[in-house]
Scaffold this active site. Structure first.
Site, short mmCIF file in Angstrom:
data_model
loop_
_atom_site.label_atom_id
_atom_site.label_comp_id
_atom_site.label_asym_id
_atom_site.label_seq_id
_atom_site.Cartn_x
_atom_site.Cartn_y
_atom_site.Cartn_z
N ASN A 116 0.83 -1.19 0.00
CA ASN A 116 0.00 0.00 0.00
C ASN A 116 0.87 1.25 0.00
OD1 ASN A 116 -0.46 1.96 2.48
ND2 ASN A 116 0.16 -0.03 3.35
N PHE A 120 -1.73 8.32 4.31
CA PHE A 120 -2.50 8.96 5.39
C PHE A 120 -3.79 9.59 4.86
CE2 PHE A 120 1.29 9.97 8.48
CZ PHE A 120 1.47 8.61 8.68
N SER A 180 5.47 5.36 8.56
CA SER A 180 4.86 5.04 7.26
C SER A 180 5.82 5.42 6.15
CB SER A 180 3.54 5.80 7.08
OG SER A 180 3.10 5.69 5.74
N ASN A 182 4.92 6.06 3.17
CA ASN A 182 4.12 6.61 2.09
C ASN A 182 3.86 8.11 2.16
OD1 ASN A 182 3.76 3.95 1.03
ND2 ASN A 182 2.29 3.58 2.66
N THR A 183 4.43 8.78 3.15
CA THR A 183 4.38 10.24 3.23
C THR A 183 5.81 10.74 3.06
OG1 THR A 183 2.45 10.28 4.69
CG2 THR A 183 3.87 12.22 4.70
N LYS A 218 5.19 4.01 16.98
CA LYS A 218 5.15 2.94 15.98
C LYS A 218 6.37 3.06 15.09
CE LYS A 218 2.06 0.42 12.92
NZ LYS A 218 0.66 0.25 12.49
N ASN A 247 5.52 -1.28 11.56
CA ASN A 247 4.77 -0.79 10.41
C ASN A 247 5.11 -1.65 9.19
OD1 ASN A 247 3.25 1.02 8.71
ND2 ASN A 247 3.79 2.71 10.07
N GLY A 301 2.25 -9.85 9.94
CA GLY A 301 2.27 -11.26 9.52
C GLY A 301 1.60 -12.23 10.46
N TYR A 322 -4.31 -7.20 10.80
CA TYR A 322 -5.00 -6.47 9.73
C TYR A 322 -4.96 -7.31 8.46
CZ TYR A 322 -6.29 -2.66 6.48
OH TYR A 322 -6.89 -1.89 5.52
#
Length: 346
Positions: A116, A120, A180, A182-183, A218, A247, A301, A322
């Site tokens: 992914n 955010f 994360s 992704n930012t 995290k 993460n 996992g 998740y």
């Protein structure tokens, strides 16, 4: 039923569309009186042996829903019906933001994993607060907080403090998310001095409250041993309450999906089964090197009770799922609790 009927149907949809469909279906279906009662009776498993007290909070069981599924606090009550001991919302930012362009969520069925690069995406912390005011269940809720993409790192502390202030009366613990991938430049905040300054500012603001809430950090699975040593030192110096490990990872080396397919997907963090080993390694390193100085929530996992037990034996006090739920279905929560109950009863 999930793996034979529902999962194939969900997997016909694009991943993000399937997610929104699931959330909408859950909000509608679980609130029908008969359906809600069936869901609760099917997934309920409560036992004193599953209860845990961690960072001053009493958890009915150690199995939580990781951040990312219910970013905007839309289905807390409904997910509580599935038997989670706690639910983490977010990542929330001060201002609403759309996140990265779609498509940004990808399945890797061969690896039972996901990639992914959501970025955010959320409706903003204040919108989430209005939903939190209306929730009915007493499940413990964590608030995962971050910074807006347009906020430069030198002003990042302001964003985290805005989220802390807005959420403080409505969540049971906080998670500072700087991990994360992704930012843009977010992970730079994991460097020792910026991270120490951020955590100290959040801790100081929290300590001024009448009832301070636990503050967790995290972290990414891609940190070196030296960086993990820094994390241990920072947790000790700032006196925050714990760590969530981990993460998503930017490492693609463990994937069996073809290199061409993975390259075609592009950037993003990997979650799911391939993350299991590394997240456990990080948990064990933090636990052993710190001499169990702080609680750890293990995530990454977890597809079975055996996976959950592995995390606990490595040093985790609680666990979160998740991606495992996407591949195994909601029955996974009860299966894990059954396995843990047998483990704790030995």
């Amino acid at each position: 039923m999930y793996k034979s009927l529902l999962k194939p149907l969900f997997f016909l949809k694009k991943p993000e569309a399937a997610h929104h469909f699931t959330v909408d279906l859950t909000r509608f279906g679980f609130n029908l009186p008969i359906i809600g009662s069936i869901v609760e009776s099917t997934f309920r498993l409560e036992d004193k042996k599953l209860e845990r007290e961690v960072f001053g909070l009493n958890f009915k069981n150690p199995v939580g829903l990781a951040a990312g599924f219910d970013k905007d606090a839309k289905v807390i009550d409904e997910m509580a019906m599935l038997g989670f001991g706690f639910i983490e919302i977010g990542t929330l930012t001060p201002k609403p933001q759309e996140g990265n362009p779609q498509p940004r969520l990808f399945r890797l069925p061969q690896d039972e994993s996901l990639i992914n690069r959501m970025g955010f995406n959320n409706g903003g912390v204040f919108e989430a607060v209005e939903r939190l005011k209306k929730r009915k269940s007493n499940v413990l809720v964590g608030g995962n907080i971050g910074k807006n993409k347009v906020t430069p790192n030198e002003n990042a502390i302001d964003d985290y403090l805005i989220c802390l202030e807005a959420l403080h009366d409505h969540v049971d613990y906080f998670v500072v998310n700087v991990s994360s991938p992704n930012t843009p430049n977010l992970r730079d905040l994991q460097e020792k001095e910026p991270l120490k300054a951020l955590l100290q500012a959040v801790k100081n603001a929290n300590d001024l409250k009448t009832k301070p809430k636990p503050i967790l950090l995290k972290i990414a699975p891609d940190l070196t041993d030296g960086q993990l040593d820094d994390i241990i030192e920072i947790v000790k110096e700032t006196k925050i309450d714990g760590v969530i490990a981990t993460n998503t990872t930017i490492d693609r080396s463990q994937l069996s999906t073809s290199v061409a397919e993975v390259q075609a997907i592009g950037a993003g963090g990997v979650s799911g089964k391939v993350l299991g080993k590394r997240s456990t390694e990080v948990i064990r390193y933090l636990s052993e090197k710190s001499n169990k100085a702080f609680p750890i929530i293990g995530v990454g996992g977890i597809f079975s009770s055996e996976d959950a037990i592995e995390k606990l034996e490595a040093g985790a006090s609680l666990i979160q799922v998740y991606s495992g739920m996407i591949y195994e279905g909601p029955a996974l929560i009860k299966k894990i609790k059954k396995g843990l109950l047998a483990y704790f009863s030995q």
